[in-house]
Design an enzyme around this catalytic site. Structure first.
Site, PDB file in Angstrom:
ATOM      1  N   GLU A 104       0.832  -1.213   0.000  1.00 53.00           N
ATOM      2  CA  GLU A 104       0.000   0.000   0.000  1.00 53.00           C
ATOM      3  C   GLU A 104       0.862   1.256   0.000  1.00 53.00           C
ATOM      4  OE1 GLU A 104      -2.383  -1.523   3.325  1.00 53.00           O
ATOM      5  OE2 GLU A 104      -4.147  -1.058   2.101  1.00 53.00           O
ATOM      6  N   GLU A 124      -3.744  -9.495   3.827  1.00 53.98           N
ATOM      7  CA  GLU A 124      -4.457  -9.196   5.063  1.00 53.98           C
ATOM      8  C   GLU A 124      -5.584 -10.186   5.356  1.00 53.98           C
ATOM      9  OE1 GLU A 124      -3.442  -7.076   2.823  1.00 53.98           O
ATOM     10  OE2 GLU A 124      -2.842  -5.168   3.716  1.00 53.98           O
TER      11      GLU A 124
HETATM   12  N1  T1G Z   1       4.661  -7.826  11.577  1.00 52.83           N
HETATM   13  C1  T1G Z   1       5.441  -8.228  12.612  1.00 52.83           C
HETATM   14  N2  T1G Z   1       6.306  -9.279  12.530  1.00 52.83           N
HETATM   15  C2  T1G Z   1       6.376  -9.926  11.350  1.00 52.83           C
HETATM   16  C3  T1G Z   1       5.587  -9.558  10.235  1.00 52.83           C
HETATM   17  C4  T1G Z   1       4.699  -8.448  10.379  1.00 52.83           C
HETATM   18  N3  T1G Z   1       3.946  -8.013   9.367  1.00 52.83           N
HETATM   19  N4  T1G Z   1       5.886 -10.412   9.205  1.00 52.83           N
HETATM   20  C5  T1G Z   1       6.817 -11.257   9.672  1.00 52.83           C
HETATM   21  N5  T1G Z   1       7.116 -10.965  10.950  1.00 52.83           N
HETATM   22  C6  T1G Z   1       8.112 -11.656  11.791  1.00 52.83           C
HETATM   23  C7  T1G Z   1       7.752 -13.100  12.018  1.00 52.83           C
HETATM   24  O1  T1G Z   1       6.874 -13.225  13.123  1.00 52.83           O
HETATM   25  C8  T1G Z   1       9.118 -13.718  12.281  1.00 52.83           C
HETATM   26  O2  T1G Z   1       9.477 -13.379  13.628  1.00 52.83           O
HETATM   27  C9  T1G Z   1      10.041 -12.923  11.367  1.00 52.83           C
HETATM   28  O3  T1G Z   1       9.340 -11.699  11.066  1.00 52.83           O
HETATM   29  C10 T1G Z   1      10.353 -13.640  10.061  1.00 52.83           C
HETATM   30  O4  T1G Z   1       9.083 -13.995   9.494  1.00 52.83           O
HETATM   31  C11 T1G Z   1      -2.227  -1.791   6.945  1.00 52.83           C
HETATM   32  C12 T1G Z   1      -3.168  -3.969   8.219  1.00 52.83           C
HETATM   33  C13 T1G Z   1       7.217 -11.512   5.025  1.00 52.83           C
HETATM   34  C14 T1G Z   1       6.690 -13.550   3.662  1.00 52.83           C
HETATM   35  O5  T1G Z   1       0.595 -10.454   6.507  1.00 52.83           O
HETATM   36  O6  T1G Z   1       4.039 -13.314   5.217  1.00 52.83           O
HETATM   37  O7  T1G Z   1      -0.246  -4.707   6.555  1.00 52.83           O
HETATM   38  O8  T1G Z   1       9.751 -15.738  14.469  1.00 52.83           O
HETATM   39  O9  T1G Z   1       9.459 -16.473   9.668  1.00 52.83           O
HETATM   40  O10 T1G Z   1       9.317 -17.220   6.122  1.00 52.83           O
HETATM   41  O11 T1G Z   1      -3.406  -2.882   5.265  1.00 52.83           O
HETATM   42  O12 T1G Z   1       6.784 -13.177   7.359  1.00 52.83           O
HETATM   43  O13 T1G Z   1      11.725 -14.439  13.681  1.00 52.83           O
HETATM   44  O14 T1G Z   1      10.559 -13.788  15.823  1.00 52.83           O
HETATM   45  O15 T1G Z   1       7.549 -15.514   8.311  1.00 52.83           O
HETATM   46  O16 T1G Z   1      10.925 -15.402   5.309  1.00 52.83           O
HETATM   47  C15 T1G Z   1       0.229  -7.752   6.247  1.00 52.83           C
HETATM   48  C16 T1G Z   1       3.193 -11.422   7.063  1.00 52.83           C
HETATM   49  C17 T1G Z   1       0.138  -7.293   7.650  1.00 52.83           C
HETATM   50  C18 T1G Z   1       2.905 -10.431   5.948  1.00 52.83           C
HETATM   51  C19 T1G Z   1       8.562 -13.567   5.315  1.00 52.83           C
HETATM   52  N6  T1G Z   1       1.472  -8.462   6.001  1.00 52.83           N
HETATM   53  N7  T1G Z   1       4.529 -11.964   6.954  1.00 52.83           N
HETATM   54  O17 T1G Z   1       8.471 -14.959   5.470  1.00 52.83           O
HETATM   55  O18 T1G Z   1       9.934 -15.249   7.539  1.00 52.83           O
HETATM   56  S1  T1G Z   1      -1.382  -6.478   7.991  1.00 52.83           S
HETATM   57  C20 T1G Z   1       1.552  -9.797   6.175  1.00 52.83           C
HETATM   58  C21 T1G Z   1       4.828 -12.929   6.044  1.00 52.83           C
HETATM   59  C22 T1G Z   1      -1.273  -5.046   7.081  1.00 52.83           C
HETATM   60  C23 T1G Z   1      -2.294  -3.041   6.126  1.00 52.83           C
HETATM   61  C24 T1G Z   1      -2.527  -4.264   6.933  1.00 52.83           C
HETATM   62  C25 T1G Z   1       6.226 -13.505   6.117  1.00 52.83           C
HETATM   63  C26 T1G Z   1       7.162 -12.993   5.002  1.00 52.83           C
HETATM   64  P1  T1G Z   1      10.441 -14.405  14.452  1.00 52.83           P
HETATM   65  P2  T1G Z   1       8.942 -15.419   8.777  1.00 52.83           P
HETATM   66  P3  T1G Z   1       9.727 -15.792   6.067  1.00 52.83           P
END
Ligand code: T1G
Length: 701
Positions: A104, A124
């Site tokens: 976004e 999301e």
């Molecule tokens: N927020 C906080 N921590 C996150 C995070 C996030 N968005 N994404 C990953 N982490 C942490 C995860 O818990 C782990 O922590 C470490 O990063 C590595 O992640 C406003 C409201 C990016 C594809 O849904 O899909 O934006 O275990 O093990 O396999 O409209 O992480 O090391 O302590 O998954 O390489 C939308 C979620 C949010 C993306 C990487 N975004 N993340 O995968 O590593 S809502 C998502 C993923 C939002 C807006 C809305 C994956 C990845 P730890 P990982 P990976």
């Protein structure tokens, strides 16, 4: 500048660089830093601004850990407005995965460029949310309404080249250096006098949307929702993008986002997001425990499971040798694999040439000598302990030192199997779920003597082949299958108390289970449970127990494979149909046992089926078989299709209230006997303390 965002001028290009490991999530410091940097850039010599990220990925979204806490200024919309209203073109430089709020941010920029390996997406919905910072208003304007609907309701990422074709990005850069590529691209825009291209200035032609488009989209989505509520609101947001001016559409989106972010469904799905990642961490094992290098794998047994497991490794480029007892069995196994891949290609999920490439990685043999050099063996023969012990003794004799010897058993004693070898430290359970090439869960089982690096390797290779891994100790049925016992038992007990199969399954499917327990038994084969029961000596001598399951098998009604079980199955569509013959049989059998048949509602059906499962989980935690309650939620969501919008059985139990669960179990104990309803001490303790499994997990996990 905040510590997470830097700004510098390179020639006539301003560079805003985000550095918030591990995934550049949009924490408050990042939002503040971007806002400040864009503001600075308005008054310096820059003619264009590149927004890029350090580390492995562009911004991967809002910081999910901030949800449920008081919001901190500046909000994301403020940062996006500053970008969109910049007096100079802002160019997003995308690498890794620009997801959620991260994409976004890119959409608020005037241009988007990406390296070829990058992906963009709005996942999301997988957290029970919707894009709350303009994604539902901007994507329909540049990619079209249908593409936007598919992208946002699926939450699936889009590769850079496809994103270019869809209009989501403007340029796919050559080379992998996103920063210098973006600077060159920005210079080109400046030289060409490119305009400030704002997505908000695009209007969607509402006349182009066929009548009823949104309603039929809603109908389709509700079928797959299984208790999730975000999809319906996403449709409303996209409808707003068509019918409302941008700012009103943004308001509508924000309003619906706020409803979702405070919903129990989203809390459950965010719980699973973190639980999945926590399950990969082994208590007491350092994260950097060395893992063994797995370059070649052998699978013993080329049946449905063995073939599916072989595909998991071939799919990630790891060569596999499949061993069977004779050429005919081997041929059958290779045929299963080719058939599975062909179905995937026909669904358009795999290019035909990749299918041949993957099949080319799988060779067959009937000779144990041919697997002496592999790094990992996974035994996947049928569930007979003696046969497994024989196989492991052979493996012990032929496999190189350091090879990991794994069993795919779903019930048997991994320690007994390990004892059949001279290297129990190299033996581990790797329990795949059928179909192994599809189901996400991998239940790794740590034997008494399994070495730490073997456990670490099982978890790491499991993630590499795309599985969600959870670790179990050794007990009958490990975590998932052990808990399933009471669930299946009560589904059949409810028939004797007055339910029809459709009532039991209907209640659980309305709750969100993908398939009710009786339909599931028909799918697995009623004879499987029947045979397993014959061998057991611990079952109470109770004529009510599994009465219908036993009767149906003895009538030859084994389930889908014989065309009938608890249900009849349409030979063409395989759709299940209630069977009046079974329903009258149930009444007859209940009458023989003088059982009073009564009307039973959803609440009792859910309690009777889920509470034994939850009670068994409490025992599993007390015995240390599972590491933490959230691991059990991961097992059930990824291995048993428990609805993610309920967060798994332990999260669900906490929402119901453990005292309510405990009291109900005591009530059922008084009604149906302690042999089935014996409250677990941990459940009793937590109920009396007014505590939760989550609190217990935080203390002990
Ligand atoms: N927020 C906080 N921590 C996150 C995070 C996030 N968005 N994404 C990953 N982490 C942490 C995860 O818990 C782990 O922590 C470490 O990063 C590595 O992640 C406003 C409201 C990016 C594809 O849904 O899909 O934006 O275990 O093990 O396999 O409209 O992480 O090391 O302590 O998954 O390489 C939308 C979620 C949010 C993306 C990487 N975004 N993340 O995968 O590593 S809502 C998502 C993923 C939002 C807006 C809305 C994956 C990845 P730890 P990982 P990976």
């Amino acid at each position: 500048m905040s510590e997470a965002v830097s700004y510098e001028l390179v020639g006539n290009i301003g560079i805003v660089s985000v550095n918030n490991p591990p995934v550049n999530a949009l924490a408050q410091v990042v939002r503040a830093g971007i806002l400040e940097a864009i503001t600075i850039a308005q008054n310096d010599a820059s003619e264009a601004i590149v927004l890029c990220c350090e580390g492995r990925t562009f911004i991967a979204g809002a910081d999910i850990t901030e949800f449920g806490k008081p919001p901190k200024e500046p909000g994301l919309p403020a940062a996006l407005s500053a970008i969109e209203n910049s007096s100079k073109p802002v160019i997003a430089a995308i690498h890794g995965t620009a997801l959620g709020g991260g994409f976004e941010v890119a959409l608020a920029c005037h241009y988007r460029c990406a390296i070829a390996s990058a992906k963009v997406g709005l996942p999301e919905v997988k957290l029970g949310l919707l894009p709350g910072a303009g994604g539902t208003q901007r994507v329909p304007r540049i990619a079209g309404v249908k593409a936007a609907l598919d992208m946002i309701t699926s939450g699936n990422p889009v590769a850079a080249k496809k994103a270019l074709d869809m209009g989501l990005v403007d340029e796919v850069l050559s080379g992998d250096d996103v920063r210098s590529g973006a600077i060159q691209y920005a210079k080109g825009l400046v030289e060409s006098g490119a305009s400030l291209k704002r997505i908000r200035d695009i209007t969607i032609d509402s006349a182009a949307i066929e009548p009823g488009f949104f309603d039929s989209a809603r109908k389709q989505l509700v079928k797959r929702a299984r208790g999730q509520i975000a999809q319906d609101k996403i449709v409303s947001c996209i409808e707003a993008a068509v019918n409302l001016p941008m700012d009103e559409g943004l308001e509508r989106e924000r309003e619906l986002f706020k409803e979702l972010v405070t919903s129990s469904e989203s809390a459950a799905m965010r719980h699973i997001f973190f639980a999945e990642r926590l399950a990969a961490k082994i208590k007491g094992l350092p994260r950097d425990t060395p893992v063994r290098d797995i370059k070649k794998v052998a699978i013993i047994g080329g049946g449905t499971m063995g073939g599916g497991i072989a595909m998991c490794f071939a799919n990630v480029g790891i060569p596999v040798v499949m061993l069977e007892i004779n050429d005919e069995a081997l041929e059958r196994g290779m045929h299963i694999i080719r058939k599975n891949y062909t179905i995937t290609v026909q669904k358009g999920k795999l290019p035909a040439d990749q299918m041949e490439q993957r099949i080319g990685l799988i060779t067959g043999t009937t000779n144990y000598e041919d697997i002496g050099d592999v790094d990992l063996v996974i035994e996947a023969v049928f569930e007979n302990l003696e046969l497994k012990k024989e196989i492991f003794a052979k493996l012990d004799g032929v496999c190189k030192q350091g090879a990991i010897l794994a069993t795919n058993t779903s019930y048997q004693d991994v320690d007994a199997i390990a004892a059949a070898t001279s290297r129990p430290q190299d033996v581990v359970g790797m329990h795949f779920f059928s179909p192994a090439n599809v189901m996400k869960l991998l239940e790794n089982v740590r034997g008494e003597k399994t070495a730490d690096d073997v456990v670490a390797t099982a978890m790491s290779i499991g993630k590499k082949i795309g599985k969600v891994c959870a670790l179990s100790g050794v007990c009958y049925g490990f975590i998932g299958n052990r808990m399933l016992g009471g669930y299946g038992r009560e589904a059949q007990m409810l028939l004797m108390d007055g339910c029809t199969p459709a009532q039991v399954d209907g209640s659980l499917e309305r709750f969100g289970m993908a398939m009710g327990p009786l339909a599931m038994s028909d799918l697995a084969g009623l004879d499987v449970g029947y045979k397993a029961r014959q061998g057991r000596t611990d079952l109470p001598d109770d004529p009510k127990l599994y009465r219908m399951g036993t009767l149906l098998v003895e009538m030859g009604r084994h389930g889908q494979k014989t065309g009938s079980g608890f249900y009849k199955y349409d030979p063409e569509t395989r759709r299940r149909l209630s069977d009046p013959e079974v329903e009258s049989m149930i009444k007859e059998e209940a009458a023989k046992l003088d059982l009073e048949q009564r009307d039973i509602g959803d609440d009792e059906i859910l309690a009777r089926c889920f509470y034994p499962l939850i009670n068994e989980a409490a025992l599993i935690l007390e015995e240390g078989i599972a590491q933490r309650p959230s691991d059990i939620d991961v097992v059930y969501v990824f291995g048993y299709a428990f609805p993610v919008a309920k967060g798994g059985p332990m999260h669900y139990a906490d929402q119901v209230g453990l005292k309510n669960v405990y009291d109900k179990i005591c009530e059922f104990r008084d009604l149906y006997g302690e042999q089935y309803w014996k409250p677990a001490p941990l459940l009793k303790q937590l109920a009396e303390e007014g505590s939760t499994f989550a609190e217990w997990g935080a203390k002990n996990g």
